[in-house]
Design a protein around this motif. Structure first.
Motif, mmCIF file in Angstrom:
data_model
loop_
_atom_site.group_PDB
_atom_site.id
_atom_site.type_symbol
_atom_site.label_atom_id
_atom_site.label_comp_id
_atom_site.label_asym_id
_atom_site.label_seq_id
_atom_site.Cartn_x
_atom_site.Cartn_y
_atom_site.Cartn_z
ATOM 1 N N ASN A 1 0.968 -1.009 0.085
ATOM 2 C CA ASN A 1 0.014 0.006 0.109
ATOM 3 C C ASN A 1 1.132 1.079 0.004
ATOM 4 O OD1 ASN A 1 -1.739 2.236 0.771
ATOM 5 N ND2 ASN A 1 -2.785 1.127 2.170
ATOM 6 N N GLU A 2 0.754 1.952 -1.050
ATOM 7 C CA GLU A 2 1.946 3.059 -1.139
ATOM 8 C C GLU A 2 1.397 4.218 -0.177
ATOM 9 O OE1 GLU A 2 2.230 5.103 -4.777
ATOM 10 O OE2 GLU A 2 0.010 5.564 -4.975
ATOM 11 N N ASP A 3 0.318 4.326 0.596
ATOM 12 C CA ASP A 3 -0.007 5.162 1.392
ATOM 13 C C ASP A 3 0.613 4.943 2.834
ATOM 14 O OD1 ASP A 3 -1.727 6.834 -0.109
ATOM 15 O OD2 ASP A 3 -3.191 5.587 0.178
ATOM 16 N N LYS A 4 1.102 3.730 3.188
ATOM 17 C CA LYS A 4 1.996 3.180 4.285
ATOM 18 C C LYS A 4 3.505 3.214 3.959
ATOM 19 C CE LYS A 4 -1.829 0.245 5.680
ATOM 20 N NZ LYS A 4 -2.235 -1.159 6.054
ATOM 21 N N ILE A 5 3.903 4.020 4.481
ATOM 22 C CA ILE A 5 5.558 4.344 4.643
ATOM 23 C C ILE A 5 6.422 3.236 5.055
ATOM 24 C CG2 ILE A 5 5.733 5.225 6.673
ATOM 25 C CD1 ILE A 5 7.675 6.190 3.524
ATOM 26 N N LEU A 6 5.672 2.294 5.769
ATOM 27 C CA LEU A 6 6.616 1.048 6.377
ATOM 28 C C LEU A 6 6.417 -0.129 5.291
ATOM 29 C CD1 LEU A 6 4.828 0.805 10.103
ATOM 30 C CD2 LEU A 6 7.245 1.543 9.356
ATOM 31 N N ASP A 7 5.404 0.039 4.359
ATOM 32 C CA ASP A 7 5.509 -0.844 2.978
ATOM 33 C C ASP A 7 6.700 -0.693 2.296
ATOM 34 O OD1 ASP A 7 3.113 -2.076 4.195
ATOM 35 O OD2 ASP A 7 1.876 -1.889 2.483
ATOM 36 N N GLY B 1 8.006 15.351 0.022
ATOM 37 C CA GLY B 1 8.088 15.247 1.383
ATOM 38 C C GLY B 1 8.453 13.743 1.732
ATOM 39 N N LEU B 2 8.715 12.786 0.401
ATOM 40 C CA LEU B 2 8.817 11.492 0.889
ATOM 41 C C LEU B 2 10.136 11.211 1.477
ATOM 42 C CD1 LEU B 2 7.424 8.477 0.659
ATOM 43 C CD2 LEU B 2 8.849 8.342 -1.577
ATOM 44 N N GLU B 3 11.191 11.770 1.298
ATOM 45 C CA GLU B 3 12.565 11.508 1.714
ATOM 46 C C GLU B 3 12.636 11.761 3.150
ATOM 47 O OE1 GLU B 3 17.210 12.639 0.761
ATOM 48 O OE2 GLU B 3 15.703 14.035 -0.056
ATOM 49 N N SER C 1 12.366 9.284 8.697
ATOM 50 C CA SER C 1 11.572 9.248 10.152
ATOM 51 C C SER C 1 11.450 7.655 10.206
ATOM 52 C CB SER C 1 10.499 10.102 10.111
ATOM 53 O OG SER C 1 9.696 9.736 11.341
ATOM 54 N N ALA C 2 11.010 7.017 9.256
ATOM 55 C CA ALA C 2 10.235 5.739 9.635
ATOM 56 C C ALA C 2 11.365 4.772 9.550
ATOM 57 C CB ALA C 2 9.270 5.487 8.430
ATOM 58 N N CYS C 3 12.329 4.656 8.593
ATOM 59 C CA CYS C 3 13.450 3.742 8.503
ATOM 60 C C CYS C 3 14.883 4.460 8.332
ATOM 61 C CB CYS C 3 13.229 2.837 7.626
ATOM 62 S SG CYS C 3 12.466 3.397 6.076
ATOM 63 N N PRO C 4 15.421 5.171 9.258
ATOM 64 C CA PRO C 4 16.373 5.962 9.135
ATOM 65 C C PRO C 4 17.789 4.979 8.856
ATOM 66 C CG PRO C 4 15.864 5.700 11.243
ATOM 67 C CD PRO C 4 14.829 5.140 10.748
ATOM 68 N N THR C 5 17.743 3.872 9.174
ATOM 69 C CA THR C 5 19.100 3.027 8.825
ATOM 70 C C THR C 5 19.008 2.767 7.587
ATOM 71 O OG1 THR C 5 17.859 1.106 9.574
ATOM 72 C CG2 THR C 5 19.090 2.233 11.236
ATOM 73 N N LEU C 6 17.866 2.657 6.742
ATOM 74 C CA LEU C 6 18.152 2.406 5.358
ATOM 75 C C LEU C 6 18.482 3.377 4.439
ATOM 76 C CD1 LEU C 6 14.826 0.257 5.186
ATOM 77 C CD2 LEU C 6 16.960 -0.776 5.574
#
Length: 558
Positions: free
Chosen positions: A512-518, A538-540, A545-550
């Motif tokens: 689901n492209e509305d879910k940043i965790l996906d 604003g995606l960057e 924020s959601a997965c800073p290590t990636l």
């Protein structure tokens, strides 16, 4: 036709052997082709001056080349026509799976055998051969373009070969009855253009069914072998056995067609197969043993492990159920009228084709009898392929039947005109397009660029972004065909049918492209520095924020 069946069979055998022996793939196959070619030259030298008149007639051969010339010229022109789909026409649906199957063969150095392997490896093997040429010098970012270019070459040549065989078969059927090569040549021209239709080509192109064209070439080759005048019956039987093995490695339900023709050949020419021992008996025994070994050792275990898939609905066009049996009845009736008096061997072969096709369909419907609708993916697709074979035979049988009952030239020409009109109707016919499919005649489809989007724009986005070392994904890009682009990008990144199921699930829209965790989950599976194409400026910051290590390189498309 002999060389086509033998080459397909030899490629299958040699590429299975290279997996075990670890011989280099390309040099081994080149040696195979050299040996096959030299053997063909020796045989041709012995046959010069003794070829039967239907094969010796040059006008028949030239007439069968009309369709292939039109097709190959159109593919050549597509690179020059603005807005044409040069690559995209070989990139629909199942072709992504074929890419992964072919790459598995390249990585392994041959065809793998086992329960978890591709049960129908021959199309992927031929693709792998084409992809292997010059592959070592191709960079990672250009690899998909190289592979898709190989797809274009293989499929274009395969369709050209199909056009040639349909022209040759229709002309050969008429040539059995009519002494005038010109009439057979006119029918050959008609037959050679029939594959340039939605029914034969646009439909399999849109679904990525390259195996269909392999199957049609092999089945039509079986018919040609079985009706050829002067054919040695033991040689014909052996070729049918080799073709049966090839069909088991392409689309196995069709194997009953050559099997039934072979059985009919034995019954109608049983004296030609006696005695059952001695030097001359070796060839048919070899043919029978090899198809039994492949069938029992490889095809049957795969069938037993995958038989539940026979009930799968799948993606397939819903043809009328009555189409196939009606075409079978027409073919048998016309064959009876045309061939009953003087060509009973050809009649038995054509009846064998219809009977084998009906038996195959009956077997599939038996396995799906408990499904809510027994006409699932496999029976429906089978009926379509068998119907295509019958259509080709009917194009030739119609003027042949008329010629058998009337010696008047005008009547025969009317029959040729009717066959030509029927062929033209098939070439021009296509169902109405819908939201998912642009149904058009294949040459129009490719040159107009109405495959996915406009021209090769979508293909270029995929080919530019696909890189095994630096994977990419489109996310909130406002790209109309984002799902299709991501399908290919994730399939290419998976680079295997078995090693990265998470990516393959995602490629079919499992996100689901509305879910940043996906997105984070996909990026983690992709590994490395992922390029994310987006229209969201604003995606960057969301990724940070959601997965800073990636690590991610966000490319904002304006």
């Amino acid at each position: 036709m002999t060389i086509v069946i033998v080459d397909f069979w030899a490629i299958l055998g040699v590429m299975m052997a290279t997996t075990v022996t670890h011989l280099p793939l390309i040099p081994t196959v080149i040696v195979l082709w050299v040996v096959t070619g030299l053997s063909g030259l020796v045989k041709l030298d012995r046959l010069v001056g003794r070829l039967p008149s239907p094969i010796r007639g040059r006008s028949v051969w030239f007439s069968a080349l009309v369709g292939p010339v039109i097709w190959l010229a159109s593919i050549g022109v597509s690179s020059l026509v603005p807005g044409a789909a040069r690559y995209l026409w070989v990139m629909s649906n199942d072709m992504a799976n074929n890419l992964l199957f072919a790459r598995e063969i390249i990585y392994r150095g041959g065809i793998g055998v086992g329960f978890n392997e591709n049960p129908v490896p021959l199309p992927a093997a031929v693709l792998a051969l084409a992809m292997s040429s010059g592959r070592d010098s191709v960079s990672s970012e250009m690899l998909l373009r190289h592979d898709i270019g190989a797809f274009v070459q293989v499929w274009a040549l395969l369709i050209a070969l199909l056009c040639f065989l349909t022209g040759l078969l229709t002309a050969q059927i008429v040539r059995l009855i009519v002494d005038r090569p010109r009439i057979a040549a006119m029918v050959g021209v008609t037959g050679s253009i029939v594959p340039l239709s939605w029914f034969f080509t646009s439909y399999p192109l849109d679904y990525g069914f390259i195996s269909t064209h392999f199957a049609l070439v092999i089945v039509l080759g079986c018919v040609l072998v079985s009706i050829r005048p002067g054919q040695h019956q033991r040689i014909a039987f052996t070729l049918l056995c080799l073709a049966a093995t090839c069909l088991l490695a392409v689309w196995s339900p069709l194997v009953l067609i050559p099997a039934t023709i072979a059985a009919a050949l034995i019954v109608s020419h049983r004296r030609a197969f006696l005695p059952l021992s001695g030097r001359d008996a070796f060839i048919p025994w070899f043919g029978l043993i090899q198809v039994a070994a492949y069938g029992i050792g490889i095809a049957l275990p795969s069938f037993l492990s995958l038989r539940a898939f026979l009930k799968a609905p799948g993606g397939v066009f819903a043809f009328p159920h009555w189409m196939f049996p009606v075409l079978a009845a027409i073919a048998v009736l016309l064959a009876g009228v045309a061939l009953w008096r003087n060509h009973k061997a050809a009649l038995v072969a054509i009846v064998g084709v219809a009977t084998g096709a009906l038996l195959g369909l009956g077997g599939l419907l038996f396995f799906t009898r408990n499904a809510p609708d027994p006409w699932t993916y496999y029976p429906t697709k089978y009926a379509w392929i068998a119907s295509a074979v019958l259509v080709v035979m009917i194009i030739g049988l119609l003027p042949a039947a008329v010629a058998a009952v009337s010696k008047r030239g005008a009547v025969r020409m009317v029959a040729v005109a009717v066959a030509a009109a029927a062929a033209t109707g098939i070439v021009g016919a296509a169902p109405p397009s819908d939201a998912l499919h642009n149904w058009e005649q294949p040459i129009v489809w490719i040159l107009s660029g109405n495959v996915v989007g406009a021209g090769d724009d979508v293909a270029e986005k995929i080919l530019t972004a696909a890189d095994l070392k630096h994977p990419a994904i489109y996310w909130q890009s406002r790209e109309r065909h984002q799902l299709f682009i991501n399908f290919w990008l994730l399939e290419v990144a998976a680079d295997s049918m078995t090693k990265s199921n998470a990516l393959r699930v995602a490629s079919y829209g499992g996100y689901n492209e509305d879910k940043i965790l996906d997105l984070c989950s996909i990026m983690k599976t992709l590994g490395g520095s992922v390029r994310v194409h987006t229209a969201n400026s604003g995606l960057e910051s969301q990724i940070a924020s959601a997965c800073p290590t990636l690590g991610a390189r966000v490319i904002v498309n304006r």
